[in-house]
Design an enzyme around this catalytic site. Sequence first.
Site, PDB file in Angstrom:
ATOM      1  N   HIS A  92      -6.930   0.241   4.913  1.00 23.33           N
ATOM      2  CA  HIS A  92      -6.094   1.298   5.494  1.00 23.33           C
ATOM      3  C   HIS A  92      -7.073   2.279   6.153  1.00 23.33           C
ATOM      4  O   HIS A  92      -8.179   2.483   5.652  1.00 23.33           O
ATOM      5  CB  HIS A  92      -5.352   2.126   4.448  1.00 23.33           C
ATOM      6  CG  HIS A  92      -4.434   1.373   3.537  1.00 23.33           C
ATOM      7  ND1 HIS A  92      -4.872   0.659   2.457  1.00 23.33           N
ATOM      8  CD2 HIS A  92      -3.085   1.276   3.526  1.00 23.33           C
ATOM      9  CE1 HIS A  92      -3.822   0.142   1.827  1.00 23.33           C
ATOM     10  NE2 HIS A  92      -2.730   0.501   2.454  1.00 23.33           N
ATOM     11  N   ASP A 149      -8.662   4.612   3.706  1.00 17.81           N
ATOM     12  CA  ASP A 149      -9.665   4.078   2.760  1.00 17.81           C
ATOM     13  C   ASP A 149     -11.083   4.289   3.282  1.00 17.81           C
ATOM     14  O   ASP A 149     -12.014   4.436   2.509  1.00 17.81           O
ATOM     15  CB  ASP A 149      -9.537   2.550   2.585  1.00 17.81           C
ATOM     16  CG  ASP A 149      -8.141   2.097   2.227  1.00 17.81           C
ATOM     17  OD1 ASP A 149      -7.390   2.902   1.656  1.00 17.81           O
ATOM     18  OD2 ASP A 149      -7.816   0.927   2.527  1.00 17.81           O
TER      19      ASP A 149
HETATM   20  C1  XLS Z   1       1.488  -1.445  -2.086  1.00 25.56           C
HETATM   21  C2  XLS Z   1       1.080  -2.418  -1.096  1.00 25.56           C
HETATM   22  C3  XLS Z   1      -0.095  -1.985  -0.247  1.00 25.56           C
HETATM   23  C4  XLS Z   1      -0.172  -2.812   1.003  1.00 25.56           C
HETATM   24  C5  XLS Z   1      -0.988  -2.207   2.083  1.00 25.56           C
HETATM   25  O1  XLS Z   1       2.207  -1.732  -3.020  1.00 25.56           O
HETATM   26  O2  XLS Z   1       0.810  -3.616  -1.741  1.00 25.56           O
HETATM   27  O3  XLS Z   1      -1.276  -2.032  -0.970  1.00 25.56           O
HETATM   28  O4  XLS Z   1      -0.669  -4.079   0.734  1.00 25.56           O
HETATM   29  O5  XLS Z   1      -0.512  -0.979   2.487  1.00 25.56           O
END
Ligand code: XLS
Length: 438
Positions: free
Chosen positions: A100, A103
């Site tokens: 993301h 991150d």
């Molecule tokens: C949250 C999601 C997230 C997505 C990416 O539950 O799994 O981590 O994979 O935004």
Amino acid sequence: MDKYFKGISKINYEGEQSNNVFSFKYYDAEREIAGKKMKDHLRFAMSYWHTLCGEGTDPFGNATMQRPWNGLEGLERSRAKVEAGFEFMSKLGIEYFCFHDLDIAPEGNSLSEKLNNLDIIAEEIEKQMKETGIKCLWGTTNAFSNPRFMHGASTSPNADVFAFAAAQVKKALDLTLRFGGENYVFWGGREGYETLLNTNTSLELDNFARFLKMAKDYANKIGFTGQFLIEPKPKEPTKHQYDFDVMTVLGFLRKYDIDFVKLNIEANHATLAGHTFQHELNMARINGVLGSIDANQGDMLLGWDTDQFPTNVYDATMCMYEVLKQGGIAPGGLNFDSKVRRGSFQTDDLFIAYIEGMDTFAKGLIVAERLFSDKALESFVEKRYESYLSGIGQLIINGNVDFDALSAYAVEKGNATVSSGRQEMLEGIVNRYIYNSK
Ligand code: XLS
Ligand code: NI
Ligand code: NI
């Protein structure tokens, strides 16, 4: 590089007899299975967020994890995480990462500061990618943590928030393109609602569709040709998430005539929706939208997204079975959207967790390939449906009968003889393949 994870060297395949915790027992990257290297079947990816940003917090407690970059702040910390992340992936032999925007770089105090920070860190990431050959599986944006997204992003009741979300996705698409990312993911975050007393669901869903179409237009404009993916999840953080499960998302895509989106299936989201992981993979595959996988597992006794590392061989087998039936997962892959338990707070636990996850899927692949090439299940399934190959069944399939004809046929026939589904026998077959496949 040996800076952040000193004392841990490259993780090698040593085979199932090995007692070395820091070795693969099943994952042998170069081993050929059905004409393809194991690593190319599995296309493992590191999740940037859980691996480099997770610290073990939960609603009841503080961080438990001391990471080598914890003493640093701001951009320095982000730079350290880039180096650490690439050292981590290189040591594990993981060839992809997923991220993301939030991150990789600090938000700063304004949108322009955030965009600037992202550019600074993107340069570091590019450098590391060049040096190591590690690639980007997918990028995404975090449009759920900042308080402005408390009521949703593209489905917020506030148009300014819609614009902010667009600005973020625009930048995340730029970054994903810059990294040569093969996919772009939309996970709903807070795209859902808490109560109908204050919600115009019709407008919110229309806006979500508008948002996706604008994202696609922008992707076309900049020349991003990667695959777009929606990641279904039924609840958490909101009570009703619009992307509940595969079939719900398909209904949405078809209503709005969106044909450029496939799905990223996460194991723990499937179980939260009351489905098995394989059910969601299967629904996506038969509808031609199985795009990528978030590999993790939930805890059957807990009703939330615990994102545990996958250790369930049975589930991994059935997952890889669906992948093989599809003919592969590329350009998607298997992203470990998984985090170590709060009590597994040592830094080397991160390595152990990834090794177990990779071994579980490697074993799953080995078993699934045997099941598939022996037609161990398939020949039973084919036989089970053989009444559709001739006679009245063939007439049904070809559209050559109506209710009058079927009724006349049934009256004439008098009764129908059906055969056993043999579920226990088939479960036994799967078990034997798990025990015996090498
Ligand atoms: C949250 C999601 C997230 C997505 C990416 O539950 O799994 O981590 O994979 O935004
Ligand atoms: Ni996920
Ligand atoms: Ni999740």
